[in-house]
Design an enzyme around this catalytic site. Sequence first.
Site, PDB file in Angstrom:
ATOM      1  N   TYR A 126       0.849  -1.200   0.000  1.00  0.00           N
ATOM      2  CA  TYR A 126       0.000   0.000   0.000  1.00  0.00           C
ATOM      3  C   TYR A 126       0.883   1.248   0.000  1.00  0.00           C
ATOM      4  CZ  TYR A 126       1.037  -0.040   5.048  1.00  0.00           C
ATOM      5  OH  TYR A 126       1.673  -0.065   6.269  1.00  0.00           O
ATOM      6  N   LYS A 130       2.119  11.464   4.640  1.00  0.00           N
ATOM      7  CA  LYS A 130       1.896  12.143   5.904  1.00  0.00           C
ATOM      8  C   LYS A 130       0.880  13.275   5.706  1.00  0.00           C
ATOM      9  CE  LYS A 130       4.787   9.857   8.529  1.00  0.00           C
ATOM     10  NZ  LYS A 130       4.293   8.915   9.554  1.00  0.00           N
ATOM     11  N   HIS A 153       6.798   4.945  16.419  1.00  0.00           N
ATOM     12  CA  HIS A 153       6.218   4.140  15.346  1.00  0.00           C
ATOM     13  C   HIS A 153       7.081   2.908  15.091  1.00  0.00           C
ATOM     14  CE1 HIS A 153       3.844   3.477  11.720  1.00  0.00           C
ATOM     15  NE2 HIS A 153       4.957   3.356  11.024  1.00  0.00           N
ATOM     16  N   GLN A 166       9.112  -5.803   6.617  1.00  0.00           N
ATOM     17  CA  GLN A 166       8.582  -4.569   6.037  1.00  0.00           C
ATOM     18  C   GLN A 166       9.632  -3.889   5.176  1.00  0.00           C
ATOM     19  OE1 GLN A 166       6.028  -1.343   8.162  1.00  0.00           O
ATOM     20  NE2 GLN A 166       8.151  -0.709   8.475  1.00  0.00           N
ATOM     21  N   SER A 204       0.919   7.462  13.305  1.00  0.00           N
ATOM     22  CA  SER A 204      -0.084   6.995  12.347  1.00  0.00           C
ATOM     23  C   SER A 204      -1.463   7.569  12.641  1.00  0.00           C
ATOM     24  CB  SER A 204      -0.162   5.460  12.361  1.00  0.00           C
ATOM     25  OG  SER A 204       1.015   4.899  11.832  1.00  0.00           O
TER      26      SER A 204
END
Length: 231
Positions: A126, A130, A153, A166, A204
Amino acid sequence: MSRSTNGPLAPTEGLGVLHLFCRLREPVDVAAVRIGEKRLVSEGGQLVTTAILGHKADVGFLALCPDLWALWEFQRACAAARLDVVASYVSLTEVSEYAAGAPEEMRRARLFPELPPEGMTAFCFYPMSKRRAADHNWYALDFEERKRLMLGHGAVGRTFRGRVLQLVTGSTGLDDWEWGVTLFAPHPDDLKACVYEMRFDEASAHYAEFGPFYSGMVADLGEVLGAEVGD
């Protein structure tokens, strides 16, 4: 296919990254895609092939290479094979500005990942940016505050170490969003849990905006394209 007479085009560090999401249009010329893959690998690139679930696409490719022309050549090979590209994303591997001073092993893993990770066949991608809203504008924060938020985060992400891999690639100035996020895991619910948990951290919850998700399974190129044995 001919290469530009200007020679290769590469980032000063890291790799170019191209995500292609395609619709199968029979008959697919599997040999043409294999030739494109071999040419990409010969230029120092790598290719991850995925079967995509849902209506958005049938097959996905994650291509990485130092030379952007080699990525373009693979894109052309897909077109020649009668694959209809319905979505794409262009980005570069990077080390975040908030990771200055990171160990060399970590820097190399981010700039030159080796994909796909063994045993992790659940996949999703995806894009994200920001937020610049009046009440929550990421770019109005000073660097130290942004770094504090990103360290928090990252701490959430590290709780999934060994469970989710990731790859965050930068796309500011290259595509419609600012980053592309590619996740690999052993099980699809690992992906679900990771994305869910990370949405609760302050960076987030207040500042992240997400684009469309593409999910599926890492698989052999021939299997995804429906090749017969020996193709």
